[in-house]
Design an enzyme around this catalytic site. Structure first.
Site, PDB file in Angstrom:
ATOM      1  N   ASN A  65      -6.335   4.305  -7.003  1.00 48.56           N
ATOM      2  CA  ASN A  65      -7.530   4.810  -6.328  1.00 48.56           C
ATOM      3  C   ASN A  65      -8.553   5.227  -7.365  1.00 48.56           C
ATOM      4  O   ASN A  65      -9.315   4.399  -7.821  1.00 48.56           O
ATOM      5  CB  ASN A  65      -7.227   5.919  -5.326  1.00 48.56           C
ATOM      6  N   GLY A  89     -13.495  -1.338  -6.815  1.00 48.58           N
ATOM      7  CA  GLY A  89     -14.750  -0.627  -6.549  1.00 48.58           C
ATOM      8  C   GLY A  89     -14.873  -0.057  -5.155  1.00 48.58           C
ATOM      9  O   GLY A  89     -15.974  -0.040  -4.593  1.00 48.58           O
ATOM     10  N   GLY A  90     -13.739   0.364  -4.559  1.00 47.41           N
ATOM     11  CA  GLY A  90     -13.817   0.992  -3.235  1.00 47.41           C
ATOM     12  C   GLY A  90     -14.488   0.044  -2.253  1.00 47.41           C
ATOM     13  O   GLY A  90     -14.219  -1.164  -2.261  1.00 47.41           O
ATOM     14  N   THR A 104      -9.626   0.782  -9.407  1.00 53.37           N
ATOM     15  CA  THR A 104      -8.850  -0.340  -8.881  1.00 53.37           C
ATOM     16  C   THR A 104      -8.931  -1.508  -9.871  1.00 53.37           C
ATOM     17  O   THR A 104      -9.685  -1.466 -10.847  1.00 53.37           O
ATOM     18  CB  THR A 104      -9.366  -0.729  -7.472  1.00 53.37           C
ATOM     19  N   ARG A 135       0.839  -1.190   0.000  1.00 56.01           N
ATOM     20  CA  ARG A 135       0.000   0.000   0.000  1.00 56.01           C
ATOM     21  C   ARG A 135       0.880   1.248   0.000  1.00 56.01           C
ATOM     22  O   ARG A 135       1.973   1.243   0.580  1.00 56.01           O
ATOM     23  CB  ARG A 135      -0.831  -0.028   1.296  1.00 56.01           C
ATOM     24  N   THR A 145      -4.152  -0.640  -7.274  1.00 53.38           N
ATOM     25  CA  THR A 145      -4.960   0.544  -7.566  1.00 53.38           C
ATOM     26  C   THR A 145      -4.159   1.824  -7.639  1.00 53.38           C
ATOM     27  O   THR A 145      -3.076   1.926  -7.067  1.00 53.38           O
ATOM     28  CB  THR A 145      -6.046   0.707  -6.469  1.00 53.38           C
ATOM     29  N   SER A 200      -7.478   0.715   3.353  1.00 54.21           N
ATOM     30  CA  SER A 200      -7.998   0.272   2.054  1.00 54.21           C
ATOM     31  C   SER A 200      -9.202  -0.641   2.262  1.00 54.21           C
ATOM     32  O   SER A 200      -9.436  -1.142   3.360  1.00 54.21           O
ATOM     33  CB  SER A 200      -6.898  -0.486   1.316  1.00 54.21           C
ATOM     34  N   ASP A 204      -7.985   8.013   0.510  1.00 60.38           N
ATOM     35  CA  ASP A 204      -8.449   6.879   1.315  1.00 60.38           C
ATOM     36  C   ASP A 204      -8.200   7.099   2.808  1.00 60.38           C
ATOM     37  O   ASP A 204      -8.689   6.331   3.641  1.00 60.38           O
ATOM     38  CB  ASP A 204      -7.804   5.570   0.848  1.00 60.38           C
TER      39      ASP A 204
END
Ligand code: GLY
Length: 599
Positions: A429, A502-503, A409, A140, A427, A480, A451
């Site tokens: 984002n 898709g978040g 993503t 990340r 991703t 995340s 995020d």
């Protein structure tokens, strides 16, 4: 004679029992909490065949039932780009393992799926080796050293758009470090070998199709203020279907990484270009930030659901905890009501709501905050939450306004012929990230800083309202929702590899596809095409895919007290693989582009 009569009676009885066992489950009301529910329902061919024969989607739903999955005997790669899946299979056929293939796919996605595939972003990799070893890698992005808690709030206390767009929106990228680390530890090939297909795609180009062209056109607002405009909007128009897209700067960057390893990105010439770009636009990522970036190996969250084992992503992603908590709640209701029913929608909504309440307030980067992982993933805690669910009425979460949600993503799933499996979600984002394109480097930077809870208590671009646990701090990883997941059957054998883009819908959609397979016995193709639901506690709304619930079902849900809202574009973007007798089924997201390629 007597004997043969006895034998035929026994045969008749056995046949009747088999028919009874194969009959669809009655739409029984779920048992109340407290009833033992650890029923192991192995996925057997008869039940699957029966479920397939009974399957029906609501009338007007966009997908038919009964479509075939891509089938393969040995191995499978499923991603949002056919070229990238082919890159992975090329490496598998050359003798690589699933990790080699996953890294090849990841770098290829950076070329052929630039809206989310990346080297300027970050991700999470969930690995299970055929010998049973399981591990996850967190690569990340991290907040730059010069970041601060209120950097996106203006003098009047208002949240600006700088966490989503432009130079200040980026965290320190982790993708190159992460993919290189995974390869070094568990791959069998060199970076140069696995990156060869990506370099070829960047250097020699690939044919743009209408889907790619449309996705570039939809990114005009984000891309054209920056230098990526020249590559993706030649002559001012989105690159057209039927043209060959060549990316020489990106090819050079990939070659530097292939030849010199991740140092080229974090300390060498690519770092120079990245930091120069940041300086030109007022960004804050420095050479020091890049030099200090480190991916983290983490133990997967291991949970069970009716005898199946789920291996999921721990923080800094919320994906694994939120999925485990929800599955544990649902396990208290046996059997679950049929997919598509009012009762099922209600139970999913109420379970998601409770898990997301915890997600949004209690989770953050474990290097900075204490995460109550054991409690949130325990069966006893889930039992307490399940007991709070009223089977006839919706609970309430306080309402907030929310912004529209987009699907970004990208997730890819890989299995090899030895039985190694990799689930990776990566991703920038938002689509095309911050829009900033590194001159000379040839790639987009992420807008992952959004995020974080840029202003705790205020919705982010996904409408998620989060707390102090996820506030910005230098060196911290933003929370995340990515949820790359591996499922084992009750015998401990690899069954499924899944994950999504898709978040927050990543978590709900990944789980729904898994439930469709292991609880509702759908084929993978039907499981992926079935209508999806989403609830994230705030806003207090049950989202459903347009035409995915009948008018009568919606009326009943409203009568139970649910606010319901349609989603027209499709909830999430899942890419998944399922073991079937004789091989594998692979299904790329029917709501989007991609490819399932096997051999
Ligand atoms: N950027 C989407 C996520 O990490 O959840």
């Amino acid at each position: 004679m007597r004997d043969s009569l006895h034998r035929s009676r026994a045969a008749l009885l056995a046949a009747l029992l088999l028919v009874a066992a194969c009959r669809p489950q009655p739409a029984a009301a779920p048992s109340p909490v407290g009833v033992p529910s650890a029923i192991v329902e192995p996925r057997d061919a008869t039940r699957v065949a029966q479920a397939a024969a009974d399957a029906a989607f609501p009338s007007g739903w966009r997908f038919p039932v009964g479509v075939k999955a891509t089938e393969s005997e040995h191995a499978m790669v499923v991603s949002n780009s056919h070229f990238a899946s082919e890159a992975g299979v090329e490496i598998l056929k050359a003798g690589g393992n699933a990790i080699d293939a996953a890294v090849a796919t990841g770098f290829a996605l950076a070329v052929t799926y630039p809206n989310a595939g990346n080297i300027g972003g970050g991700g999470f990799m969930n690995i299970r080796m055929a010998d049973g070893r399981a591990m996850t890698l967190d690569y990340r992005e991290m907040a730059p050293a010069a970041s601060s808690r209120d950097m996106y709030v203006d003098a009047n206390g208002k949240l600006t758009d700088k966490s989503t767009f432009g130079y200040l929106a980026s965290g320190v990228p982790g993708s190159v470090a992460g993919m290189s680390e995974a390869l070094k530890k568990y791959g069998s090939m060199t970076l140069a070998q696995v990156m060869a297909p990506a370099i070829r795609l960047a250097e020699q180009g690939f044919m743009v199709d209408s889907q790619f062209s449309r996705s570039i056109a939809s990114g005009r607002h984000d891309i054209t203020p920056f230098e990526g405009k020249a590559v993706f909007f030649p002559g001012g128009e989105a690159v057209k279907s039927g043209t060959r897209l060549v990316q020489p700067d990106l090819a050079r960057t990939l070659k530097l990484i292939a030849e010199n390893g991740p140092k080229a990105f974090y300390e060498g010439p690519i770092a120079d270009s990245l930091v120069a770009e940041e300086k030109r636009g007022g960004g804050i990522i420095t050479k020091e930030d890049l030099r200090h970036y480190k991916p983290e190996w983490r133990t997967p969250i291991r949970s069970t659901y009716r005898g199946y084992t789920l291996l999921a992503m721990p923080p800094s992603s919320s994906g694994g905890i939120t999925m485990t908590e929800t599955m544990n709640i649902l396990e208290n209701f046996a059997p679950l009501p049929p997919a598509g029913s009012v009762k099922y929608a209600h139970l999913l909504a109420e379970s998601f709501r409770r898990a997301f309440m915890d997600r949004n307030s209690k989770l953050g980067d474990p290097a900075f905050v204490k995460v109550p992982l054991d409690r949130l993933t325990s069966k006893s805690y889930a039992k307490t939450l399940a007991a709070q669910i009223d089977l006839n009425h919706a609970s309430k979460s306080p309402a907030f306004d929310t912004k529209a949600e987009r699907t970004q993503t990208t997730h890819y799933s890989v299995v090899d012929a030895m039985g190694n499996a990799v689930a990776t979600t990566t991703t920038l984002n938002g689509s095309f990230g911050s829009g900033v394109w590194v001159r000379g480097g040839g790639f987009f930077m992420n807008n992952e800083m959004d995020d974080f809870a840029a202003q705790p208590g205020t919705p982010n671009m996904y409408g998620l309202v989060q707390g102090e646990q996820n506030a910005i701090k230098p060196g911290k990883r933003m929370l995340s929702a990515m949820d790359p997941t591996i499922v084992l059957d009750p015998q401990g054998k690899l069954l499924m590899v899944a994950g999504a883009a898709g978040g927050p819908t990543i978590i709900t959609a990944t789980m729904e596809v898994i439930l469709n397979v292991i609880e509702h016995h759908m084929t993978l193709a039907d499981a992926m095409r079935a209508p999806r639901l989403h609830h994230q506690s705030l806003p207090d709304t049950l989202r459903y895919e347009a035409n995915g619930l009948s008018a009568a079902t919606l009326d009943s849900l409203r009568a139970m007290g649910h606010a319901v809202a349609p989603n027209r574009g499709g909830l999430a973007n899942v890419n998944s693989i399922l073991r079937v007798p004789g091989g594998w089924h692979g299904v790329n997201e029917p709501r989007s582009a991609g490819g399932a390629v096997g051999y």
